[in-house]
Motif scaffolding. Structure first.
Motif, PDB file in Angstrom:
ATOM      1  N   UNK A 113       0.830  -1.207   0.000  1.00 19.43           N
ATOM      2  CA  UNK A 113       0.000   0.000   0.000  1.00 19.43           C
ATOM      3  C   UNK A 113       0.861   1.253   0.000  1.00 19.43           C
ATOM      4  N   UNK A 114       1.921   1.248   0.808  1.00 16.50           N
ATOM      5  CA  UNK A 114       2.792   2.416   0.855  1.00 16.50           C
ATOM      6  C   UNK A 114       3.537   2.595  -0.467  1.00 16.50           C
ATOM      7  N   UNK A 115       3.976   1.490  -1.051  1.00 11.32           N
ATOM      8  CA  UNK A 115       4.661   1.589  -2.339  1.00 11.32           C
ATOM      9  C   UNK A 115       3.707   2.109  -3.408  1.00 11.32           C
ATOM     10  N   UNK A 116       2.455   1.638  -3.356  1.00  7.64           N
ATOM     11  CA  UNK A 116       1.464   2.134  -4.312  1.00  7.64           C
ATOM     12  C   UNK A 116       1.213   3.623  -4.116  1.00  7.64           C
ATOM     13  N   UNK A 122       4.218   9.916  -7.231  1.00 11.09           N
ATOM     14  CA  UNK A 122       5.183  10.226  -8.287  1.00 11.09           C
ATOM     15  C   UNK A 122       4.485  10.440  -9.624  1.00 11.09           C
ATOM     16  N   UNK A 123       3.468   9.596  -9.897  1.00  8.67           N
ATOM     17  CA  UNK A 123       2.726   9.762 -11.151  1.00  8.67           C
ATOM     18  C   UNK A 123       1.975  11.092 -11.173  1.00  8.67           C
ATOM     19  N   UNK A 130       3.913  17.697 -16.443  1.00  4.61           N
ATOM     20  CA  UNK A 130       3.546  17.650 -17.855  1.00  4.61           C
ATOM     21  C   UNK A 130       2.477  18.698 -18.174  1.00  4.61           C
ATOM     22  N   UNK A 131       1.512  18.838 -17.270  1.00  5.72           N
ATOM     23  CA  UNK A 131       0.471  19.855 -17.480  1.00  5.72           C
ATOM     24  C   UNK A 131       1.062  21.258 -17.482  1.00  5.72           C
ATOM     25  N   UNK A 132       2.050  21.497 -16.600  1.00  2.00           N
ATOM     26  CA  UNK A 132       2.694  22.810 -16.570  1.00  2.00           C
ATOM     27  C   UNK A 132       3.434  23.078 -17.881  1.00  2.00           C
TER      28      UNK A 132
END
Length: 326
Positions: A113-116, A122-123, A130-132
C-alpha cells in the motif's frame, strides 16, 4: 528488536535453567518460573506479531526474512515446550504459525500500500509537471506566436510593396517593430509569471479585451459579444486565447478572407464562442500546434470543441462550462 523478542521468549520458556534445556528438553523448563503469568504470554504474542508486521512493512527484504524466520522458529518452539492446558502441542504450534502468517501478510499489505501510494504520488507529480509544460507551450504559441505571425505578415507585405513603392513599404516597418515590442513584452510577462510561480493573470474585463484583440487583428471582423456576467479567470483566459488563435490562423492561412465573424455569448451554463471566416486558402496541416492547443484548453475545462471547413471558409467553435470541473 528481533533479538529482544526472541530473548524474552526463551527467558519465559526456561532460559534461566539453561539454554540447552530450554531448546532441547521436551517440557516447560526447569523449576518454577516467575514469568509464567498469562498477561506476559499475551504481551509476548502481541510483541511477536507487532515485530512480524513491522518486518514485513518497513524492514529491507533480507532483514525482514531473517527476523520472520527467527521469530516464527522461537515462537513455535515455545508453543511446543510449554504447558498448554486443553490445547494440544500441535494445536498451539499451528496457532502460532497461523498468527505469524497473518502478521506477515498484514505487513506485506502495508508495504504494498505504501509503495502504491509513493508510485501514485510520483505519477501525480509527473502529470502536474507535464500539465505545466503543456500550459507554458500553449502560452508561448498563443501569445508570442500571435505577435510573431503579425510581424511576418507585415514584413512579407512590405517586401511585395517595396518593388513598386518604397515609401509605402517603409511605412509598414513601424508595424513590424510594434509587433516585435509586443512579442518581447509577452515574453517578459511570461518569465515574470514563471519566476513568481503563479498562473498568468486572467482578464478582468473579457469583453473589452476581446474588442481590443479584434481591433489589433487587422482583419475585417464583425463582432458580437454578449457577456452579461463576469466569468471565472481561467475561463476568461481560455476564451481570449481561443479567439486570438483563431484570428491568427485566419491571418496566416486565409489571407484572402474578406469577412470574419466573432461571436461570444453566455448561455445558461456555458460560454459559447465561434470564429468563422470566408477564406479559401487553408492547408491540410501546417505542422503547428494551434488547433491542438485550442482543443486541449477546451478539454481541460470540460467543454466541447470543433474546428473545420464549412464549404465557404473555416469555423472554430467551442462550448466552455461556466462552472469549474470537479
Amino acid at each position: 528488536m528481533t533479538v529482544v523478542v526472541c530473548a524474552g521468549v526463551f527467558l519465559r520458556t526456561g532460559l534461566l535453567g539453561g539454554f540447552d534445556r530450554a531448546v532441547l528438553l521436551d517440557g516447560p523448563g526447569v523449576g518454577a518460573s516467575p514469568f509464567g503469568h498469562p498477561v506476559l504470554t499475551a504481551a509476548e504474542v502481541v510483541a511477536g506479531m507487532a515485530l512480524l508486521v513491522a518486518s514485513g512493512w518497513r524492514a529491507p527484504v533480507l532483514v525482514a526474512s531473517s527476523s520472520v524466520v527467527a521469530v516464527v522458529f522461537v515462537g513455535a518452539h515455545a508453543a511446543w515446550v510449554r504447558e498448554h492446558g486443553p490445547v494440544s502441542r500441535a494445536g498451539a504450534v499451528g496457532l502460532v504459525l497461523a498468527l505469524g502468517v497473518v502478521a506477515v501478510f498484514t505487513g506485506v499489505l502495508l508495504r504494498m500500500r505504501e509503495r502504491s501510494r509513493v508510485l501514485l504520488a510520483a505519477a501525480a507529480e509527473d502529470r502536474a509537471r507535464r500539465d505545466e509544460r503543456l500550459d507554458m507551450a500553449r502560452e508561448l504559441h498563443d501569445v508570442v506566436a500571435h505577435h510573431v505571425t503579425g510581424m511576418l505578415v507585415r514584413a512579407r507585405a512590405a517586401l511585395l510593396v517595396a518593388e513598386r513603392d518604397e515609401a509605402a513599404a517603409c511605412g509598414m516597418l513601424p508595424g513590424v517593430i510594434d509587433g516585435g515590442v509586443d512579442a518581447m513584452e509577452a515574453m517578459r510577462a511570461m518569465v515574470r509569471t514563471l519566476r513568481d510561480d503563479g498562473v498568468p493573470a486572467a482578464t478582468s474585463d473579457l469583453t473589452a479585451d476581446l474588442h481590443r484583440l479584434v481591433e489589433s487583428s487587422e482583419l475585417p471582423v464583425r463582432t458580437t459579444i454578449e457577456l452579461a456576467a463576469v466569468v471565472r479567470p481561467e475561463l476568461g483566459r481560455s476564451v481570449l486565447r481561443i479567439v486570438q488563435e483563431a484570428l491568427t490562423n485566419t491571418r496566416k492561412h486565409a489571407p484572402d478572407a474578406t469577412g470574419v465573424e466573432v461571436d461570444v455569448r453566455l448561455s445558461g451554463s456555458a460560454v459559447l464562442l465561434s470564429v468563422v471566416d470566408n477564406g479559401t486558402g487553408r492547408p491540410g496541416h501546417s505542422g503547428g500546434f494551434g488547433l491542438v492547443g485550442m482543443e486541449e484548453r477546451v478539454r481541460e475545462l470540460g467543454g466541447r470543441f470543433f474546428a473545420g471547413a464549412t464549404g465557404e471558409g473555416w469555423l472554430v467553435t467551442a462550448e466552455l462550462p461556466l462552472e469549474a470541473r470537479a
